[in-house]
Every structure is written in structure tokens, then in C-alpha cells.
Design an enzyme around this catalytic site. Structure first.
Site, PDB file in Angstrom:
ATOM      1  N   HIS A   1       0.836  -1.218   0.000  1.00 12.10           N
ATOM      2  CA  HIS A   1       0.000   0.000   0.000  1.00 12.10           C
ATOM      3  C   HIS A   1       0.864   1.258   0.000  1.00 12.10           C
ATOM      4  O   HIS A   1       0.452   2.292   0.521  1.00 12.10           O
ATOM      5  CB  HIS A   1      -0.944   0.034   1.201  1.00 12.10           C
ATOM      6  CG  HIS A   1      -1.655  -1.252   1.451  1.00 12.10           C
ATOM      7  ND1 HIS A   1      -2.884  -1.547   0.890  1.00 12.10           N
ATOM      8  CD2 HIS A   1      -1.310  -2.357   2.173  1.00 12.10           C
ATOM      9  CE1 HIS A   1      -3.263  -2.753   1.276  1.00 12.10           C
ATOM     10  NE2 HIS A   1      -2.317  -3.286   2.044  1.00 12.10           N
TER      11      HIS A   1
ATOM     12  N   SER B   1      13.705  21.822 -16.599  1.00 13.19           N
ATOM     13  CA  SER B   1      12.472  22.563 -16.826  1.00 13.19           C
ATOM     14  C   SER B   1      12.806  23.842 -17.583  1.00 13.19           C
ATOM     15  O   SER B   1      13.865  24.432 -17.376  1.00 13.19           O
ATOM     16  CB  SER B   1      11.836  22.885 -15.484  1.00 13.19           C
ATOM     17  OG  SER B   1      10.963  23.977 -15.621  1.00 13.19           O
TER      18      SER B   1
ATOM     19  N   LYS C   1      15.259  22.542 -11.559  1.00 14.19           N
ATOM     20  CA  LYS C   1      14.622  21.238 -11.665  1.00 14.19           C
ATOM     21  C   LYS C   1      15.359  20.216 -12.515  1.00 14.19           C
ATOM     22  O   LYS C   1      16.022  20.544 -13.478  1.00 14.19           O
ATOM     23  CB  LYS C   1      13.205  21.408 -12.220  1.00 14.19           C
ATOM     24  CG  LYS C   1      12.283  22.007 -11.182  1.00 14.19           C
ATOM     25  CD  LYS C   1      10.848  21.672 -11.465  1.00 14.19           C
ATOM     26  CE  LYS C   1      10.565  20.235 -11.151  1.00 14.19           C
ATOM     27  NZ  LYS C   1       9.162  19.910 -11.323  1.00 14.19           N
TER      28      LYS C   1
ATOM     29  N   GLU D   1       8.623   8.804 -17.211  1.00 17.25           N
ATOM     30  CA  GLU D   1       7.235   9.252 -17.401  1.00 17.25           C
ATOM     31  C   GLU D   1       6.747   8.899 -18.803  1.00 17.25           C
ATOM     32  O   GLU D   1       5.616   8.442 -18.992  1.00 17.25           O
ATOM     33  CB  GLU D   1       7.124  10.762 -17.170  1.00 17.25           C
ATOM     34  CG  GLU D   1       7.200  11.142 -15.698  1.00 17.25           C
ATOM     35  CD  GLU D   1       7.353  12.635 -15.476  1.00 17.25           C
ATOM     36  OE1 GLU D   1       7.005  13.102 -14.396  1.00 17.25           O
ATOM     37  OE2 GLU D   1       7.834  13.355 -16.384  1.00 17.25           O
TER      38      GLU D   1
END
Ligand code: ARG
Length: 460
Positions: free
Chosen positions: A154, A275, A281, A288
Site C-alpha cells: 500500500h 524545466s 529542476k 514518465e
């Protein structure tokens, strides 16, 4: 030209575009030519073509292939598909014998053969990429058989694992994928060539001969089934989807692990992007995208299932819709496997962060319950509730269960007021991980055994 005439021409052009598959099935040129050469050789063996005719056909086909590969070939909508395009060009080059090539076959068995050859070839190359990836997971595993990482259920801390063991879970998934491609390959390794339009042919052909020339085990057993069957394409789409699902799951972990909150790994700069607005970043675009592409691959599988579900026997033009999704999924899995392999190979594992994270969440609590069951013959449920008290005590002291002193443990619950101080050892996180020595368990000992099994498999 009258307006009517222009309209008619425009409509004809639109119809050609709609009907044709040449703009995508040109991908099958090499399989088409291979199949035609085998067919012509068989026709010659059977006395349907003379030696001269066969030779001229084979040389002509090789020239067509050369023209395609050097970019000289003009793919035109006029020829509808790769089969017509190759045959037409062949006849342009060699004349009359070219017109004899299509004896005893139809585009229906031709396309089934070309496409099956393509799927078989790709299954082999994808298998190689899968094997390489398994090897990479095993290499990383081998370096981290003693590195602690919180095992989760979980997404909550559960029990301590070693990171090598975690990597081997993926090695197992991709090994199963390898085996799935392998068994599909075996099941579909039969040649549809010679099935003709749907019912076979009156010509004296030899399907065993073409099957063996093309590397198939044998000819397919039923002509009508063979020209209608696209199970082999569905199987590769399913197999690719399953592998993409596995790729997507590790990608999800990579995204999580590389987040500021986890910092378990750092992706090599090559595979992280910046970014355009936030200069500080480093984004995990690569995992992804791997995760995102999985959706399109599933779509291709569902697409073909939907195309096939209502088709009466035998060939229907709907089937022409079988190819683009497969080409797309094959390209996607190939690049995804290559990229994931590099990401895993080059990621930097932050051992300290992983091990520190294990000190949160009482990962060794189950070990206390197991200890009470093993050493004091306590029923597990009773031990479970006593352990809960110890966890509550640890929480009240703002400590992890592995950090409690023997006095603190003893004071948690009256039943264990005299518990032996060896319990401290049992609650140690590394000992907890190593205690799970059952077959397939996480202990370093078991992990090393599992790595050995993989290494043997990889050498085969
Ligand atoms: N381009 C067709 C396909 O991809 C080839 C088979 C055409 N056969 C036919 N009878 N129209 O399925």
C-alpha cells in the site's frame, strides 16, 4: 476539364488513399520479397516455372529490394499495397516471367505470410532486448544484496528488503516476458503460404517446401483459417502490452524514488531533463514517457481485438487495419526496452537514503511477533497484539521499534516483562531482512541464490 470531371478525379484520389495500404505496409517489403522468392523456387521445383523463369524472377526481386533499400523505389498509391507494388515493378524489370509469379497464391495468403514473418522476426529481436534488460537488473541486484530498502505494501513501509532483491522482482517479470514471446513464436511458427484465396489451389504446389525455405516449422493446417487468422498479431500485441506494463511499473518506481521525498536514486543526467522555467529542476521525463506510452500500446491491442471480433470467414478488407498498431507497438517496445536498460544501468543508488528510510515505520515489528511465536509458542494473534503495544510504546518515545532498549520493550506489555535480551538482535533491521531465508525470500543468502539461477539462465 469540367467541374464534374475534376470532382470525379478528386474522389478517385481520395478513394485510392482510403483503400491503399502501401504507405504503411511498405514496412513489409523484405518479408514480401523473401516470401516471393521462396514461392518461385517452389513453383520451379514443382515444374510450374522453368529454371530460366525462376532465375529471372529471383534476380528481379533482388533488384526491387535493392531499389527499395537505396531509396530509388517509388511507392505509389496506384499499386494499392506492397504486394502489388513489388509484383508490378518486377514485371516492369523482367517482363513476361513476372506475370507468372502469382500462380497458386493470392494476396490473402501472401499478406498473412509476410505479416507472420514480420511478427516472428520481431519476436526474436524483442526477446534479445528483454534478455539484456534481465541481465542489467541482475547486475544491479548483485551490487546491492546487502543494501537495505523499505519493502512496502500500500506504498506504506512494511518489512525491510535488500535492494538487490527488489531489482530481482523485475528480472523475474522480464524473464517471464521473454518466455511469453518464445512460446508465441513456437505456437505461430507455421507458414500460411499456399493457402491461396481461402480454399487452397488446384496447382501442384508443395507447402512444406515454402514453409521450410521461410524458416517455419511446417505449413498451417487449414487454408481458410490461415488467411483469416490474426491471432499471431494479437499475441505479439498482448506480449508487448504485458512488457510495457512491467516497464511502466518500474518507471513509476523510478519517478517516486527520484523525488525529493525519497531520494533513493538519482537518474543519470543524460536521462533526466530540465524545466524551461524552473532552473533548479531535474525531471524524470524518460520514465514518465515510458509509463505514458504504455497507454497507446494497450490501445493497439484493443483496436485489433475490435477489428477481428465481427469478421465472417474468410478474408475481409477490415484485416488491413491489423498492421499499423503492430508496427507502432513493436517500435515502442524496442525503444522502450533499450532506454530502460540504459536508465537502470546508469542510475545512481543512494544507499544511505534507502537505509535511513528503513528506520521509519517499525519495519521489524513482525519479527517481534514471529519471535514470540517461535520461542514462546505463543499463538500468532496474541503475539500480534503484544507487538502492537511495543509499537505504541516506540511511537510514544518517538523511536523506531529497532531502536528500543530492552527495558523499554519489557515495559510495553506485562506478558513480555521478562523477555530475553536477544530480542534486540531480532529487531535489528539487517537481521530482520536476513531472517527471511525461506525459498524466494529476501535474505541476502536467498538473493544470492536467486542471482546464481539468473546467471545460469542468462548464459544459455
Ligand atoms: N493490403 C491487403 C491487406 O493488408 C492485402 C490483402 C488484400 N487482399 C484482398 N483480397 N483485397 O490486408
Amino acid at each position: 476539364m469540367s467541374t464534374e470531371q475534376i470532382l470525379k478525379n478528386t474522389n478517385a484520389q481520395i478513394l485510392d488513399e482510403f483503400n491503399a495500404s502501401i504507405m504503411f505496409d511498405k514496412e513489409l517489403y523484405s518479408q514480401d520479397i523473401k516470401g516471393s522468392i521462396a514461392h518461385s523456387q517452389m513453383l520451379c521445383e514443382q515444374g510450374v516455372l522453368t529454371n530460366e523463369e525462376q532465375e529471372s524472377i529471383e534476380n528481379g526481386l533482388l533488384q526491387v529490394k535493392e531499389e527499395i533499400e537505396s531509396g530509388k523505389f517509388e511507392f505509389s498509391l496506384a499499386y494499392e499495397d506492397i504486394h502489388m507494388a513489388v509484383e508490378n515493378r518486377l514485371t516492369e524489370i523482367i517482363g513476361e516471367p513476372g506475370k507468372r509469379l502469382h500462380t497458386a497464391r493470392s494476396r490473402n495468403d501472401q499478406v498473412a505470410t509476410d505479416f507472420r514473418l514480420y511478427v516472428q522476426e520481431k519476436s526474436l529481436s524483442i526477446k534479445e532486448l528483454l534478455k539484456e534488460l534481465v541481465g542489467t537488473f541482475v547486475q544491479v541486484a548483485d551490487k546491492h544484496t546487502t543494501t537495505l530498502i523499505p519493502g512496502m505494501t500500500h506504498l506504506q513501509h512494511a518489512q525491510p528488503l535488500n535492494f538487490g532483491y527488489h531489482m530481482l522482482a523485475y528480472a523475474n517479470m522480464f524473464k517471464r516476458d521473454f518466455e511469453r514471446f518464445e512460446s508465441s513464436y513456437e505456437r505461430n511458427n507455421y507458414s500460411p503460404l499456399g493457402s491461396a484465396a481461402l480454399a487452397g489451389t488446384p496447382h501442384n504446389i508443395n507447402r512444406d517446401s515454402t514453409a521450410s525455405k521461410l524458416g517455419f516449422k511446417a505449413p498451417t493446417a487449414h487454408a481458410m483459417d490461415s488467411v483469416s487468422d490474426r491471432d499471431f498479431a494479437l499475441e505479439i500485441l498482448f506480449n508487448i502490452s504485458t512488457s510495457m506494463m512491467h516497464i511502466s511499473r518500474i518507471s513509476e518506481e523510478l519517478v517516486t524514488w527520484s523525488s525529493y521525498e525519497f531520494q533513493f536514486i538519482r537518474m543519470s543526467d543524460e536521462y533526466a531533463t530540465t524545466s524551461s522555467i524552473m532552473p533548479q529542476k531535474k525531471n524524470p521525463d524518460v520514465p514518465e514517457l515510458l509509463r505514458g506510452k504504455t497507454g497507446r500500446v494497450y490501445g493497439n491491442l484493443i483496436s485489433l481485438f475490435t477489428v477481428m471480433k465481427g469478421l465472417p470467414l474468410a478474408y475481409n478488407k477490415d484485416t488491413q487495419e491489423d498492421k499499423e498498431g503492430v508496427f507502432d507497438s513493436v517500435k515502442t517496445i524496442e525503444i522502450s526496452l533499450k532506454i530502460l536498460n540504459e536508465v537502470i544501468k546508469t542510475m545512481i543508488v543512494n544507499v544511505d537514503k534507502m537505509e535511513n528510510a528503513c528506520k521509519i515505520g517499525h519495519l521489524s515489528a513482525t519479527d517481534l511477533a514471529d519471535y514470540l511465536v517461535q520461542k514462546q509458542n505463543m499463538p500468532f494473534r496474541t503475539a500480534y497484539y503484544i507487538t502492537k503495544d511495543v509499537v505504541a510504546c516506540a511511537n510514544s518515545l518517538n523511536k523506531d521499534i529497532s531502536e528500543l532498549t530492552i527495558e523499554e520493550i519489557r515495559s510495553s506489555n506485562d506478558v513480555i516483562r521478562d523477555i530475553d535480551d536477544e530480542i534486540i538482535m531480532y529487531l535489528d533491521l539487517r537481521n530482520s531482512m536476513n531472517a527471511r531465508k525461506s525459498f524466494g525470500g529476501t535474505s541476502t543468502l536467498q538473493t544470492v541464490e536467486q542471482i546464481k539461477v539468473f546467471e545460469e539462465w542468462l548464459e544459455k
